[in-house]
Motif scaffolding. Sequence first.
Motif, PDB file in Angstrom:
ATOM      1  N   TYR A  78     -16.237  27.439  -2.518  1.00 45.88           N
ATOM      2  CA  TYR A  78     -17.021  27.039  -3.695  1.00 45.88           C
ATOM      3  C   TYR A  78     -18.529  27.006  -3.455  1.00 45.88           C
ATOM      4  O   TYR A  78     -19.289  26.864  -4.408  1.00 45.88           O
ATOM      5  N   ARG A 108     -19.317  29.730 -15.788  1.00 44.80           N
ATOM      6  CA  ARG A 108     -17.908  29.303 -15.766  1.00 44.80           C
ATOM      7  C   ARG A 108     -17.514  28.750 -14.401  1.00 44.80           C
ATOM      8  O   ARG A 108     -16.844  27.712 -14.305  1.00 44.80           O
ATOM      9  N   HIS A 109     -17.955  29.414 -13.332  1.00 43.75           N
ATOM     10  CA  HIS A 109     -17.578  28.967 -11.989  1.00 43.75           C
ATOM     11  C   HIS A 109     -18.265  27.645 -11.635  1.00 43.75           C
ATOM     12  O   HIS A 109     -17.668  26.773 -11.000  1.00 43.75           O
ATOM     13  N   ARG A 111     -19.222  25.296 -13.769  1.00 40.87           N
ATOM     14  CA  ARG A 111     -18.554  24.215 -14.516  1.00 40.87           C
ATOM     15  C   ARG A 111     -17.237  23.838 -13.857  1.00 40.87           C
ATOM     16  O   ARG A 111     -16.872  22.665 -13.790  1.00 40.87           O
ATOM     17  N   ARG A 112     -16.546  24.835 -13.338  1.00 40.61           N
ATOM     18  CA  ARG A 112     -15.256  24.564 -12.696  1.00 40.61           C
ATOM     19  C   ARG A 112     -15.445  23.672 -11.462  1.00 40.61           C
ATOM     20  O   ARG A 112     -14.698  22.706 -11.266  1.00 40.61           O
ATOM     21  N   ASN A 115     -16.358  20.115 -12.676  1.00 42.12           N
ATOM     22  CA  ASN A 115     -15.223  19.449 -13.329  1.00 42.12           C
ATOM     23  C   ASN A 115     -14.159  19.037 -12.315  1.00 42.12           C
ATOM     24  O   ASN A 115     -13.572  17.948 -12.420  1.00 42.12           O
ATOM     25  N   GLU A 116     -13.914  19.897 -11.330  1.00 43.88           N
ATOM     26  CA  GLU A 116     -12.893  19.560 -10.339  1.00 43.88           C
ATOM     27  C   GLU A 116     -13.375  18.453  -9.411  1.00 43.88           C
ATOM     28  O   GLU A 116     -12.583  17.627  -8.949  1.00 43.88           O
TER      29      GLU A 116
END
Length: 247
Positions: A78, A108-109, A111-112, A115-116
């Motif tokens: 990440y 998108r990546h 935010r992922r 969020n995780e």
Amino acid sequence: MNSEAVATANLMFDFLSETTAAKSKEDILGSLDRSARHFGFNCFAISGIPLPTERIDSYFMLNAWPTEWFEHYLSNNYVHADPIIQLCKMQDGAFVWSEALRDQELGRHGRRVMNEAREFKMKDGYSVPLHTASGFQAVVTFGAEKVDLSNAARGALHILSIYAHNALRGLMAKEARSRDRSLLRITAREREIIQWCAAGKTAIEIAEILGRSHRTIQNEILNVQRKLNVVNAAQMIAESFRFGILR
């Protein structure tokens, strides 16, 4: 001086005293953990920031993230999608995540990742970017469900972060210096790879030059870094000169 200021001053004094006397990473981790919890953080980490072609695994210097999140973060690589890391590359000042990202358009990546992270009680945080004259970039980062820091607390945590990072690097350098050179078994292939790294080649470029896979070269580099007890390519090259592996 109000009670909060007194408590913060005492905390800083204790932290600096403990860290100066630290003999191991665990000592620094314990001191930083007490300081982080004083300011309301439940986890933290200190890491170098890898180049775009590299992974972060070997750059981690001190890790007190939730174990499951740490493994998840590494397994999904990440670091290059992490908006906090991207901010650390671009600015010098410390920042609260929610404030710094408020007007940012996350992909998108990105935010992922954010969020995780929230699932591991890292809904917000405070990060201190670090940049050296040699170009080495690092970050000391703290996570919490909610961040509520006064300006004085932000300043104190910024100073503690810089001090912790410097103390950690000093400790790692001391450990490396104390290692008996005769115990270093650097193979001819590893020496050749170090020479290419010193010439400014990336792992991908070295793989093409030597006709090996990228993954093989990355593993060779990580193996050398483990032998030299360093966390990145720049330190590996410096230590190789010091040990006479490179001349």
